[in-house]
Motif scaffolding. Structure first.
Motif, PDB file in Angstrom:
ATOM      1  N   ILE A   3      19.234 -41.285  54.103  1.00 41.38           N
ATOM      2  CA  ILE A   3      18.237 -41.080  55.148  1.00 41.38           C
ATOM      3  C   ILE A   3      18.107 -39.595  55.487  1.00 41.38           C
ATOM      4  O   ILE A   3      16.994 -39.094  55.695  1.00 41.38           O
ATOM      5  CB  ILE A   3      18.603 -41.889  56.414  1.00 41.38           C
ATOM      6  CG1 ILE A   3      18.536 -43.387  56.119  1.00 41.38           C
ATOM      7  CG2 ILE A   3      17.670 -41.550  57.567  1.00 41.38           C
ATOM      8  CD1 ILE A   3      18.977 -44.260  57.271  1.00 41.38           C
ATOM      9  N   SER A   4      19.226 -38.873  55.519  1.00 39.01           N
ATOM     10  CA  SER A   4      19.167 -37.446  55.840  1.00 39.01           C
ATOM     11  C   SER A   4      18.394 -36.673  54.777  1.00 39.01           C
ATOM     12  O   SER A   4      17.660 -35.729  55.095  1.00 39.01           O
ATOM     13  CB  SER A   4      20.578 -36.874  55.989  1.00 39.01           C
ATOM     14  OG  SER A   4      21.272 -36.875  54.755  1.00 39.01           O
ATOM     15  N   GLU A   5      18.531 -37.067  53.503  1.00 35.49           N
ATOM     16  CA  GLU A   5      17.780 -36.406  52.439  1.00 35.49           C
ATOM     17  C   GLU A   5      16.286 -36.685  52.567  1.00 35.49           C
ATOM     18  O   GLU A   5      15.446 -35.790  52.386  1.00 35.49           O
ATOM     19  CB  GLU A   5      18.279 -36.862  51.070  1.00 35.49           C
ATOM     20  CG  GLU A   5      19.659 -36.348  50.706  1.00 35.49           C
ATOM     21  CD  GLU A   5      19.712 -34.837  50.659  1.00 35.49           C
ATOM     22  OE1 GLU A   5      18.752 -34.201  50.181  1.00 35.49           O
ATOM     23  OE2 GLU A   5      20.722 -34.282  51.121  1.00 35.49           O
ATOM     24  N   LEU A   6      15.945 -37.920  52.876  1.00 37.93           N
ATOM     25  CA  LEU A   6      14.536 -38.282  53.030  1.00 37.93           C
ATOM     26  C   LEU A   6      13.909 -37.572  54.237  1.00 37.93           C
ATOM     27  O   LEU A   6      12.763 -37.115  54.170  1.00 37.93           O
ATOM     28  CB  LEU A   6      14.390 -39.797  53.182  1.00 37.93           C
ATOM     29  CG  LEU A   6      14.821 -40.644  51.980  1.00 37.93           C
ATOM     30  CD1 LEU A   6      14.683 -42.122  52.294  1.00 37.93           C
ATOM     31  CD2 LEU A   6      13.995 -40.291  50.741  1.00 37.93           C
ATOM     32  N   LEU A   7      14.664 -37.456  55.323  1.00 35.07           N
ATOM     33  CA  LEU A   7      14.162 -36.750  56.492  1.00 35.07           C
ATOM     34  C   LEU A   7      14.003 -35.261  56.213  1.00 35.07           C
ATOM     35  O   LEU A   7      13.061 -34.618  56.694  1.00 35.07           O
ATOM     36  CB  LEU A   7      15.108 -36.963  57.681  1.00 35.07           C
ATOM     37  CG  LEU A   7      15.139 -38.368  58.274  1.00 35.07           C
ATOM     38  CD1 LEU A   7      16.232 -38.483  59.325  1.00 35.07           C
ATOM     39  CD2 LEU A   7      13.785 -38.732  58.879  1.00 35.07           C
ATOM     40  N   ALA A   8      14.926 -34.700  55.433  1.00 32.53           N
ATOM     41  CA  ALA A   8      14.823 -33.287  55.065  1.00 32.53           C
ATOM     42  C   ALA A   8      13.605 -33.052  54.156  1.00 32.53           C
ATOM     43  O   ALA A   8      12.900 -32.047  54.288  1.00 32.53           O
ATOM     44  CB  ALA A   8      16.098 -32.823  54.367  1.00 32.53           C
ATOM     45  N   ASP A   9      13.362 -33.982  53.239  1.00 29.37           N
ATOM     46  CA  ASP A   9      12.156 -33.895  52.406  1.00 29.37           C
ATOM     47  C   ASP A   9      10.903 -33.951  53.269  1.00 29.37           C
ATOM     48  O   ASP A   9       9.945 -33.197  53.053  1.00 29.37           O
ATOM     49  CB  ASP A   9      12.128 -35.052  51.391  1.00 29.37           C
ATOM     50  CG  ASP A   9      13.103 -34.855  50.249  1.00 29.37           C
ATOM     51  OD1 ASP A   9      13.599 -33.728  50.081  1.00 29.37           O
ATOM     52  OD2 ASP A   9      13.370 -35.835  49.524  1.00 29.37           O
ATOM     53  N   ARG A  10      10.914 -34.835  54.261  1.00 33.34           N
ATOM     54  CA  ARG A  10       9.757 -34.975  55.158  1.00 33.34           C
ATOM     55  C   ARG A  10       9.542 -33.693  55.948  1.00 33.34           C
ATOM     56  O   ARG A  10       8.392 -33.284  56.180  1.00 33.34           O
ATOM     57  CB  ARG A  10       9.986 -36.162  56.100  1.00 33.34           C
ATOM     58  CG  ARG A  10       8.922 -36.351  57.175  1.00 33.34           C
ATOM     59  CD  ARG A  10       7.530 -36.391  56.621  1.00 33.34           C
ATOM     60  NE  ARG A  10       7.363 -37.418  55.595  1.00 33.34           N
ATOM     61  CZ  ARG A  10       6.259 -37.571  54.880  1.00 33.34           C
ATOM     62  NH1 ARG A  10       5.231 -36.741  55.066  1.00 33.34           N
ATOM     63  NH2 ARG A  10       6.178 -38.514  53.972  1.00 33.34           N
ATOM     64  N   ALA A  11      10.620 -33.043  56.366  1.00 36.19           N
ATOM     65  CA  ALA A  11      10.504 -31.787  57.105  1.00 36.19           C
ATOM     66  C   ALA A  11       9.849 -30.708  56.234  1.00 36.19           C
ATOM     67  O   ALA A  11       9.019 -29.925  56.710  1.00 36.19           O
ATOM     68  CB  ALA A  11      11.879 -31.314  57.577  1.00 36.19           C
ATOM     69  N   ALA A  12      10.219 -30.676  54.945  1.00 35.53           N
ATOM     70  CA  ALA A  12       9.624 -29.702  54.024  1.00 35.53           C
ATOM     71  C   ALA A  12       8.141 -29.999  53.801  1.00 35.53           C
ATOM     72  O   ALA A  12       7.310 -29.092  53.743  1.00 35.53           O
ATOM     73  CB  ALA A  12      10.372 -29.721  52.691  1.00 35.53           C
ATOM     74  N   ILE A  13       7.813 -31.283  53.686  1.00 32.54           N
ATOM     75  CA  ILE A  13       6.418 -31.692  53.490  1.00 32.54           C
ATOM     76  C   ILE A  13       5.572 -31.316  54.700  1.00 32.54           C
ATOM     77  O   ILE A  13       4.466 -30.772  54.572  1.00 32.54           O
ATOM     78  CB  ILE A  13       6.333 -33.204  53.220  1.00 32.54           C
ATOM     79  CG1 ILE A  13       6.985 -33.540  51.878  1.00 32.54           C
ATOM     80  CG2 ILE A  13       4.881 -33.684  53.234  1.00 32.54           C
ATOM     81  CD1 ILE A  13       7.155 -35.035  51.635  1.00 32.54           C
ATOM     82  N   ASP A  14       6.085 -31.578  55.891  1.00 32.65           N
ATOM     83  CA  ASP A  14       5.342 -31.262  57.118  1.00 32.65           C
ATOM     84  C   ASP A  14       5.156 -29.756  57.281  1.00 32.65           C
ATOM     85  O   ASP A  14       4.124 -29.297  57.768  1.00 32.65           O
ATOM     86  CB  ASP A  14       6.067 -31.833  58.336  1.00 32.65           C
ATOM     87  CG  ASP A  14       6.060 -33.357  58.362  1.00 32.65           C
ATOM     88  OD1 ASP A  14       5.203 -33.953  57.672  1.00 32.65           O
ATOM     89  OD2 ASP A  14       6.903 -33.947  59.060  1.00 32.65           O
ATOM     90  N   SER A  15       6.171 -28.979  56.886  1.00 35.12           N
ATOM     91  CA  SER A  15       6.091 -27.527  57.035  1.00 35.12           C
ATOM     92  C   SER A  15       5.055 -26.907  56.105  1.00 35.12           C
ATOM     93  O   SER A  15       4.376 -25.949  56.473  1.00 35.12           O
ATOM     94  CB  SER A  15       7.461 -26.890  56.774  1.00 35.12           C
ATOM     95  OG  SER A  15       8.415 -27.340  57.717  1.00 35.12           O
ATOM     96  N   LEU A  16       4.927 -27.467  54.883  1.00 30.85           N
ATOM     97  CA  LEU A  16       3.989 -26.926  53.905  1.00 30.85           C
ATOM     98  C   LEU A  16       2.717 -27.754  53.795  1.00 30.85           C
ATOM     99  O   LEU A  16       1.806 -27.391  53.041  1.00 30.85           O
ATOM    100  CB  LEU A  16       4.669 -26.849  52.536  1.00 30.85           C
ATOM    101  CG  LEU A  16       5.856 -25.884  52.445  1.00 30.85           C
ATOM    102  CD1 LEU A  16       6.537 -25.989  51.095  1.00 30.85           C
ATOM    103  CD2 LEU A  16       5.402 -24.452  52.710  1.00 30.85           C
ATOM    104  N   ASP A  17       2.677 -28.874  54.523  1.00 33.14           N
ATOM    105  CA  ASP A  17       1.512 -29.754  54.527  1.00 33.14           C
ATOM    106  C   ASP A  17       1.148 -30.222  53.120  1.00 33.14           C
ATOM    107  O   ASP A  17      -0.025 -30.348  52.765  1.00 33.14           O
ATOM    108  CB  ASP A  17       0.299 -29.031  55.166  1.00 33.14           C
ATOM    109  CG  ASP A  17      -0.797 -30.014  55.583  1.00 33.14           C
ATOM    110  OD1 ASP A  17      -0.454 -31.188  55.847  1.00 33.14           O
ATOM    111  OD2 ASP A  17      -1.973 -29.621  55.627  1.00 33.14           O
ATOM    112  N   SER A  18       2.179 -30.483  52.314  1.00 33.08           N
ATOM    113  CA  SER A  18       1.946 -30.943  50.942  1.00 33.08           C
ATOM    114  C   SER A  18       3.243 -31.510  50.374  1.00 33.08           C
ATOM    115  O   SER A  18       4.340 -31.016  50.672  1.00 33.08           O
ATOM    116  CB  SER A  18       1.461 -29.800  50.062  1.00 33.08           C
ATOM    117  OG  SER A  18       1.360 -30.213  48.711  1.00 33.08           O
TER     118      SER A  18
END
Length: 273
Positions: A188-203
């Motif tokens: 879950i922590s890896e998936l949340l970290a991926d989501r944080a990267a996606i939200d930051s770059l909007d992609s």
């Protein structure tokens, strides 16, 4: 994929582990404490006449606490070696150079290594470390995605949380649900970290591309390439990148849960007396 899941997993597991470890510690300090579950167990086997069981119980408590102490000592020694290795292999010029560009690069340490990796280490003040090979392997956007990913781990204190869960799972191995919660928390922590990267770059493209490059690099090597960023539940992470609406299900193994609950209840049931 829900942050509440990680919070529930972490605190529930820690609460279970601490409650038992505190009981064991109290038992060694004051074996005659009337509210201690292990003291009551001791008197129970004494009443039955199982002298050998008393020694087994005492050895069981000592073994568990020594195991906790050993793993804590080993972890701090490894952490010391890690920081020493960073100091020795740090590429100061490249660290200063990339730190001038944007805020995201500030505080990042670049070390000389032929293996591409990015990781977050440290308990109190987590530090992000990337290798020169990773900087050369990824383009600018991919590198930014990896750093946003690692920054999430740092803000969330994941290195400390994962270590504590791992410590509980290995020391209290007779509660198998702790091992499951440790593995589930890391996912879950890896998936949340991926989501944080996606939200930051909007992609989703930069983080997905970086992940695939590291996977491809690993397959091309004859020896194991250490890449913590890409080592946890890769297939599941790729599925979530393709389908952002995908969620993590609990799927707790029933037999594992029954065994864990039975052991926990057995240890605490004597409080009913």
């Amino acid at each position: 994929m829900n942050k509440k899941q990680s919070v529930v997993l972490f605190y529930a597991s820690i609460l279970v582990a601490i409650s038992l470890l505190v009981q064991m510690t109290v038992y060694l300090i004051d074996p005659h404490h009337h509210l201690n579950v292990f003291t009551l167990c001791y008197h129970a086997v004494e009443h039955i006449g199982w002298k050998w069981a008393q020694y087994v119980l005492y050895g069981f408590v000592v073994y568990t606490l020594l195991l906790v102490f050993w793993k804590l000592t080993r972890q701090f020694w490894l952490l010391y070696q890690f920081y020493h290795q960073i100091k020795v292999s740090k590429v100061s010029s490249l660290t200063r150079y990339i730190g001038k560009d944007e805020d995201i690069y500030q505080g990042i340490v670049v070390v000389n290594s032929t293996r591409p990796f990015a990781l977050t280490k440290g308990f109190v003040k987590p530090q992000i470390v990337v290798s020169t090979n990773l900087v050369n392997l990824l383009n600018e956007k991919e590198l930014e995605a990896v750093l946003y990913h690692e920054q999430f781990h740092g803000r969330n204190k994941d290195p400390l949380k994962i270590f504590l869960l791992s410590l509980c799972a290995s020391a209290l191995w007779y509660l198998p649900v702790l091992k499951w919660s440790n593995e589930r928390y890391k996912l879950i922590s890896e998936l949340l970290a991926d989501r944080a990267a996606i939200d930051s770059l909007d992609s989703t493209l930069p983080i997905g591309s970086a992940l695939l490059k590291l996977i491809k690099y690993q397959k091309q090597q004859t020896s194991y390439a250490y890449a913590p960023f890409a080592e946890t539940a890769v297939n599941y992470r790729i599925k979530c990148l393709v389908n952002p609406k995908m969620t993590v299900t609990w799927n707790i193994p029933k037999l594992m849960m029954v065994k864990s609950v039975a052991v926990f209840v057995l240890l605490w049931s004597v409080f009913a007396y």
